[in-house]
Design a protein around this motif. Structure first.
Motif, PDB file in Angstrom:
ATOM      1  N   SER A  21      -5.428  -8.581  -5.424  1.00  0.00           N
ATOM      2  CA  SER A  21      -4.393  -9.265  -4.933  1.00  0.00           C
ATOM      3  C   SER A  21      -3.494  -8.279  -3.930  1.00  0.00           C
ATOM      4  N   PRO A  22      -3.372  -8.767  -2.622  1.00  0.00           N
ATOM      5  CA  PRO A  22      -2.683  -7.798  -1.950  1.00  0.00           C
ATOM      6  C   PRO A  22      -1.308  -7.299  -2.218  1.00  0.00           C
ATOM      7  N   ARG A  23      -0.972  -6.178  -1.936  1.00  0.00           N
ATOM      8  CA  ARG A  23       0.101  -5.712  -2.432  1.00  0.00           C
ATOM      9  C   ARG A  23       0.790  -4.420  -1.409  1.00  0.00           C
ATOM     10  N   GLY A  49       5.242  -8.278   4.733  1.00  0.00           N
ATOM     11  CA  GLY A  49       5.740  -6.858   4.384  1.00  0.00           C
ATOM     12  C   GLY A  49       4.741  -6.089   3.416  1.00  0.00           C
ATOM     13  N   MET A  50       3.464  -6.231   3.662  1.00  0.00           N
ATOM     14  CA  MET A  50       2.591  -5.720   2.970  1.00  0.00           C
ATOM     15  C   MET A  50       2.099  -4.375   3.506  1.00  0.00           C
ATOM     16  N   SER A 119      -2.182   4.493   0.192  1.00  0.00           N
ATOM     17  CA  SER A 119      -2.885   3.474  -0.142  1.00  0.00           C
ATOM     18  C   SER A 119      -3.094   2.657   1.305  1.00  0.00           C
ATOM     19  N   VAL A 120      -4.352   2.057   1.172  1.00  0.00           N
ATOM     20  CA  VAL A 120      -4.671   1.291   2.357  1.00  0.00           C
ATOM     21  C   VAL A 120      -5.079  -0.322   2.006  1.00  0.00           C
ATOM     22  N   LEU A 121      -4.512  -1.314   2.897  1.00  0.00           N
ATOM     23  CA  LEU A 121      -4.827  -2.590   2.615  1.00  0.00           C
ATOM     24  C   LEU A 121      -6.227  -2.673   3.613  1.00  0.00           C
TER      25      LEU A 121
END
Length: 221
Positions: A21-23, A49-50, A119-121
């Motif tokens: 889940s994107p965060r 805003g992720m 952290s990386v999306l």
């Protein structure tokens, strides 16, 4: 495509999705490819805003040189700006030609820019979520990665590509890399369920092999 082929392909597709889940993360990295949908998803996650910053990474390949003559990352940036992302919120890494280089070169660029990353999306095509994640975890182990891609079914993705056989070939190629690359040091090892392995072997046996890579010879016992 027969129903049996599509059923096996669906097993590979479902396995490739990480189910994250994107965060909110320190940065979003969009991995270059032929698919501008990666830029669309990255831009949408930025708007949500992720991530406060985007890195688009990718040079060109035989499948993108005609469609993206200025490089995958540059075309991604142009697309994201069209979608409302501020130019100064985007960094471009224009040299990477494979997933490992995407990660290593993006990491180096962020370090050069003094961006602290915890952290990386990680944004990719849907069928390459797991491959990208496994590669990133190997090459950047002290960072947390959250996988993301366009929320679409395999059928919808194949329709968008316009070539069912190519999609199955790509799924087989992505799974093969998950099986052989850990031993070569390119990515972390992940458990591959037996039903997924069986589906992969059946598809290979039926000739869905245009995206596989040469495998190192097996050592004799």
């Amino acid at each position: 495509m027969t129903d049996a082929v599509m059923k096996d392909a669906q097993l590979l597709w479902d396995y490739q999705l990480m189910g994250h889940s994107p965060r909110p993360c320190s940065v979003a990295i969009g991995l270059g490819s032929h698919d501008l949908g990666v830029a669309d998803v990255t831009a949408e996650l930025y708007r949500q805003g992720m991530a406060p910053l985007i890195v688009f990474t990718g040079a060109t390949s035989r499948t993108t040189r005609d469609r993206m003559p200025r490089g995958e990352a540059e075309h991604y940036r142009e697309r994201a700006i069209e979608l409302g992302v501020p130019r100064d919120a985007i960094l471009v890494e224009p040299q990477a030609r494979n997933t490992g280089e995407n990660i290593r070169f993006s990491r180096a660029l962020l370090e050069e820019q003094g961006v602290r990353v915890s952290s990386v999306l990680l944004v990719s095509k849907p069928y390459e979520e797991r491959r990208a994640y496994a590669t990133a975890r190997k090459l950047w182990p002290d960072v947390e990665f959250v996988s993301a891609s366009a929320p679409m079914t395999m059928a919808n993705y194949a329709e968008s590509i316009g070539n069912d056989r190519l999609v199955v070939d790509m799924l087989v190629g992505a799974l093969q890399r998950l099986l052989i690359y850990p031993a070569q040091g390119f990515m972390i090892s992940q458990e591959v369920p037996q039903d997924v392995r069986d589906a992969y072997e059946r598809l290979r046996a039926q000739g869905f092999t245009s995206r596989i890579v040469p495998e190192p010879p097996r050592r004799s016992e």
